[in-house]
Scaffold this active site. Structure first.
Site, PDB file in Angstrom:
ATOM      1  N   CYS A   1       9.306   2.479  16.364  1.00 48.42           N
ATOM      2  CA  CYS A   1      10.557   1.828  16.780  1.00 48.42           C
ATOM      3  C   CYS A   1      11.646   2.124  15.751  1.00 48.42           C
ATOM      4  O   CYS A   1      12.200   1.233  15.118  1.00 48.42           O
ATOM      5  CB  CYS A   1      10.332   0.320  16.935  1.00 48.42           C
TER       6      CYS A   1
ATOM      7  N   THR B   1      13.997   1.357  -1.192  1.00 45.05           N
ATOM      8  CA  THR B   1      13.374   2.619  -1.579  1.00 45.05           C
ATOM      9  C   THR B   1      12.363   3.032  -0.516  1.00 45.05           C
ATOM     10  O   THR B   1      11.680   2.181   0.046  1.00 45.05           O
ATOM     11  CB  THR B   1      12.669   2.497  -2.944  1.00 45.05           C
TER      12      THR B   1
ATOM     13  N   TYR C   1      18.548  -0.404  -8.783  1.00 51.60           N
ATOM     14  CA  TYR C   1      18.586  -1.865  -8.631  1.00 51.60           C
ATOM     15  C   TYR C   1      17.697  -2.504  -9.703  1.00 51.60           C
ATOM     16  O   TYR C   1      16.688  -3.145  -9.413  1.00 51.60           O
ATOM     17  CB  TYR C   1      18.138  -2.284  -7.227  1.00 51.60           C
TER      18      TYR C   1
ATOM     19  N   GLU D   1       5.825  -4.503  -2.876  1.00 51.29           N
ATOM     20  CA  GLU D   1       6.891  -5.060  -2.040  1.00 51.29           C
ATOM     21  C   GLU D   1       8.243  -5.028  -2.752  1.00 51.29           C
ATOM     22  O   GLU D   1       9.273  -4.741  -2.137  1.00 51.29           O
ATOM     23  CB  GLU D   1       6.544  -6.492  -1.620  1.00 51.29           C
TER      24      GLU D   1
END
Length: 382
Positions: free
Chosen positions: A202, A53, A92, A47
């Site tokens: 979606c 990414t 990050y 997670e």
């Protein structure tokens, strides 16, 4: 107002929606490494890596990271430098630092056992509301609402919400809706199905509504407003900037500097790097500008490292982006001046080191620093 959007999704409506989701997910859900486990440690690592990414990019990093740090204890015992080295390329880098800190916190606060309560999970460094909910539901199959990029888009379209989903009102609505969707059992599969549907059906552009198992419940689909919902996020203004990095050579060694907590890529090592004032983002590097850059670079290298450098020469440029910055990085090489201060082993500090290009392989570096090192390694003149 918020109640109007949620009115259609009562208990019966949510149950029917979940049934459609689970049936679809069983047939169409992708097989991913972190979906084959209930280990909260491995789910947590995935997670954190998946933030900012793509799934495709994460898989090799995930597998490599777990080979070196297979459990909480091995991660907690590692040095920050080693963790950052295994995080290289994901960007990050605070995520990698927080992973190590959170592993240490689990060992100290929870006797090395990953907690299942939302408050306890969210209290760990680097874990926010979404990540805590994902870990709780995927690893422990306990109800926990989740709202991230894919489900945010899905929820907005289902509800027909055309306001700002990132506003306080929008967030309150979406989190309340996510809470309503939580079942008493199969919470992990429901949340995985919601995320999978958002990621693969979606989609932001041209969603495949004809393949959506819950399109009958979707207000945006009924009103043909999929392209308008959710409201587009305002793009941050892009700032063009120029930086330089200098590989100062002493024999077969190069000077590197550890970046400080106030800088990007804190804790990682890089060649001496600094903002440039003598060259703009658009200017070609003419001889005149090159002379100005050489003078500026000589002064900056001395200011940053107390080293005097000579024979400065631009060798390549790297264009890259960091958040809202588009950076033109001019890479130069230079020789340590015999008149300059030579750092001996005894004088080296935690911030400066002399290393060979081969030794650089074992040092955590930003991607651009690693690219420059690769160019130097391939150069016939080194």
């Amino acid at each position: 107002m918020l109640g109007d959007f949620l009115e259609r999704f009562d208990s019966a409506g949510c149950s029917a929606l979940r049934r459609g989701l689970l049936k679809w997910y069983k047939q169409h859900g992708r097989s991913l490494p972190w979906r084959e486990t209930r280990d909260p440690y491995r789910i947590w690592i995935s997670e954190i890596m998946l933030q900012q990414t793509t799934v495709k990019a994460v898989i090799p990093y995930y597998e490599r990271f777990l080979r070196r740090f297979p459990d909480l204890q091995s991660l907690a015992a590692a040095s920050e430098a080693e963790v950052l080295q295994y995080w290289e390329g994901l960007g990050y880098y605070s995520r990698g630092r927080n992973l190590r800190l959170a592993a240490q916190a689990v060992c100290e606060r929870h006797s090395g056992v990953f907690p299942s309560e939302l408050d306890a999970i969210q209290g760990l460094p680097g874990i926010g509301r979404y990540t805590a909910g994902a870990i709780r539901s995927f690893a422990f199959d306990l109800p926990a609402p989740i709202v991230e990029a894919n489900t945010l888009r899905l929820y907005c379209r289902l509800l027909g919400y055309d306001g700002d989903p990132r506003s306080t009102a929008g967030q309150n609505l979406l989190w309340e809706f996510a809470e309503r969707l939580q079942p008493r059992v199969n919470a992990g599969h429901v949340n995985q199905a919601l995320m999978e549907l958002g990621a693969t059906v979606c989609t932001p552009v041209q969603p495949a509504c004809e393949r959506c198992p819950i399109s009958r419940y979707c207000v945006a689909f009924a009103e043909n407003r999929q392209a308008e919902i959710p409201a587009k996020k305002a793009r941050p203004r892009v700032t063009q900037t120029v930086e330089a990095t200098v590989a100062v050579r002493r024999g077969d060694q190069y000077l590197i500097r550890q970046r400080t907590k106030s800088e990007r890529w804190a804790g990682m090592w890089d060649f001496v790097r600094f903002p440039v004032e003598s060259v703009t983002p658009e200017q070609s590097l003419t001889k005149a500008l090159q002379a100005k850059l050489q003078k500026e670079a000589t002064e900056q290298v001395h200011k940053i490292s107390a080293v005097e450098v000579t024979a400065l020469m631009p060798v390549t440029e790297i264009r890259h982006s960091v958040t809202r910055y588009r950076i033109r990085l001019i890479c130069l090489t230079g020789e340590l001046s015999v008149e300059g201060r030579v750092l001996s082993v005894g004088e080296e500090t935690a911030a400066l080191r002399w290393v060979t290009l081969e030794e650089l392989r074992g040092v955590p570096m930003p991607v651009t620093g690693r690219q420059f090192a690769g160019m130097l390694r391939a150069s016939p003149d080194r």
